[in-house]
Write a protein that holds these residues in place. Structure first.
Motif, PDB file in Angstrom:
ATOM      1  N   TRP A  36       9.755  17.219  -4.548  1.00 22.65           N
ATOM      2  CA  TRP A  36       8.454  16.563  -4.752  1.00 22.65           C
ATOM      3  C   TRP A  36       8.456  15.313  -3.897  1.00 22.65           C
ATOM      4  O   TRP A  36       9.336  14.465  -4.042  1.00 22.65           O
ATOM      5  N   THR A  37       7.498  15.193  -2.984  1.00 20.05           N
ATOM      6  CA  THR A  37       7.507  14.116  -2.000  1.00 20.05           C
ATOM      7  C   THR A  37       6.470  13.057  -2.320  1.00 20.05           C
ATOM      8  O   THR A  37       5.320  13.380  -2.635  1.00 20.05           O
ATOM      9  N   LEU A  38       6.882  11.791  -2.199  1.00 23.63           N
ATOM     10  CA  LEU A  38       5.985  10.646  -2.344  1.00 23.63           C
ATOM     11  C   LEU A  38       5.818   9.978  -0.992  1.00 23.63           C
ATOM     12  O   LEU A  38       6.808   9.642  -0.335  1.00 23.63           O
ATOM     13  N   MET A  39       4.565   9.784  -0.579  1.00 23.12           N
ATOM     14  CA  MET A  39       4.267   9.081   0.661  1.00 23.12           C
ATOM     15  C   MET A  39       3.294   7.952   0.356  1.00 23.12           C
ATOM     16  O   MET A  39       2.500   8.033  -0.581  1.00 23.12           O
ATOM     17  N   GLY A  40       3.367   6.899   1.171  1.00 21.28           N
ATOM     18  CA  GLY A  40       2.465   5.782   0.981  1.00 21.28           C
ATOM     19  C   GLY A  40       2.977   4.561   1.717  1.00 21.28           C
ATOM     20  O   GLY A  40       4.130   4.531   2.172  1.00 21.28           O
ATOM     21  N   PRO A  41       2.156   3.532   1.838  1.00 24.20           N
ATOM     22  CA  PRO A  41       2.561   2.337   2.572  1.00 24.20           C
ATOM     23  C   PRO A  41       3.629   1.557   1.834  1.00 24.20           C
ATOM     24  O   PRO A  41       3.850   1.749   0.629  1.00 24.20           O
ATOM     25  N   SER A  42       4.309   0.678   2.557  1.00 23.57           N
ATOM     26  CA  SER A  42       5.283  -0.203   1.928  1.00 23.57           C
ATOM     27  C   SER A  42       4.573  -1.038   0.868  1.00 23.57           C
ATOM     28  O   SER A  42       3.451  -1.525   1.083  1.00 23.57           O
ATOM     29  N   GLY A  43       5.219  -1.181  -0.280  1.00 29.87           N
ATOM     30  CA  GLY A  43       4.621  -1.942  -1.367  1.00 29.87           C
ATOM     31  C   GLY A  43       3.823  -1.112  -2.344  1.00 29.87           C
ATOM     32  O   GLY A  43       3.278  -1.643  -3.311  1.00 29.87           O
TER      33      GLY A  43
END
Length: 228
Positions: A36-43
């Protein structure tokens, strides 16, 4: 795949830093051998979520919800009792130990027989294409070899689930592709429910699982969506 494995379950998980919601609520049911992958900007809270799953979240944060491995609720357990392994971007090998010494450090305490411990280390190295490297100093290894040793050390601890925190980020393109294949092959072969945090869409594609995009939260709400 190991048929005895259980899924990793996140139940209504929400993370906050002071009054600000970083992410959530999140729900997930990650079957054995799947990622299961989580992506998103730093913070956006990706690495903080992994820290919470591993039991090492900084006290400055607050968390709601539950994390279970099958029917075993590990939400309040200390890290050493959760049986959740984690692999970071930095390999974090112990510089004062040989390659074999690094791997021996992870073996469960119940394995006391010296010959069995040695056999497990040698088999792990052979499986990784590193046969004969047990006495090597980690500093003499390439970046890709060090990354494989770091994964082997995590796996030799016999975790029930695996967390991957940008584990390919410091490798060059060729080594990155090789390490992706190596890691996800072990995930599937060992039946480990896995959570991957990454900024790289190629990592997400290689994981062959659902991807959750985390948006930055500037209010008491986050927009967390499954994008694939």
């Amino acid at each position: 795949m190991n048929d005895d494995r259980a899924p990793l379950i996140l139940d209504r998980v929400r993370l906050r830093l002071g009054p600000r919601t970083l992410l959530g609520p999140l729900d997930a049911h990650i079957p054995p051998g799947h990622c299961w992958t989580l992506m998103g900007p730093s913070g956006s809270g990706k690495s903080s979520l992994l820290a919470w799953l591993a039991g090492t979240l900084d006290v400055a944060f607050t968390a709601e919800g539950r994390v279970c491995i099958g029917e075993r609720d590990v939400t309040t357990l200390p890290p050493e009792q959760r049986r959740i392994g984690i692999l970071f971007q930095d390999d974090l090998l112990f510089p004062h130990l040989s390659v074999g010494g690094n791997l021996a450090f992870a073996l469960p305490a119940r394995i006391r027989d010296r010959h069995e411990r040695r056999a497990r280390i040698e088999q792990a190295l052979a499986d990784a294409g590193l046969a004969g490297h047990a006495e090597r100093d980690p500093v003499t290894l390439s970046g890709g070899q060090r990354a494989r040793v770091a994964l082997l050390r995590t796996l030799l601890a016999e975790p029930d689930a695996l967390l991957l925190d940008e584990p390919f980020g410091k490798l060059d393109h060729a080594r990155r592709e090789d390490m992706r294949r190596f890691v996800f092959a072990h995930v599937r072969a060992r039946g480990l429910p896995t959570v991957l945090v990454t900024h790289d869409e190629d990592d997400a594609r290689a994981a062959l699982g659902p991807v959750v995009s985390l948006a930055m939260a500037d209010t008491d709400h986050t927009d967390d969506r499954i994008t694939r």
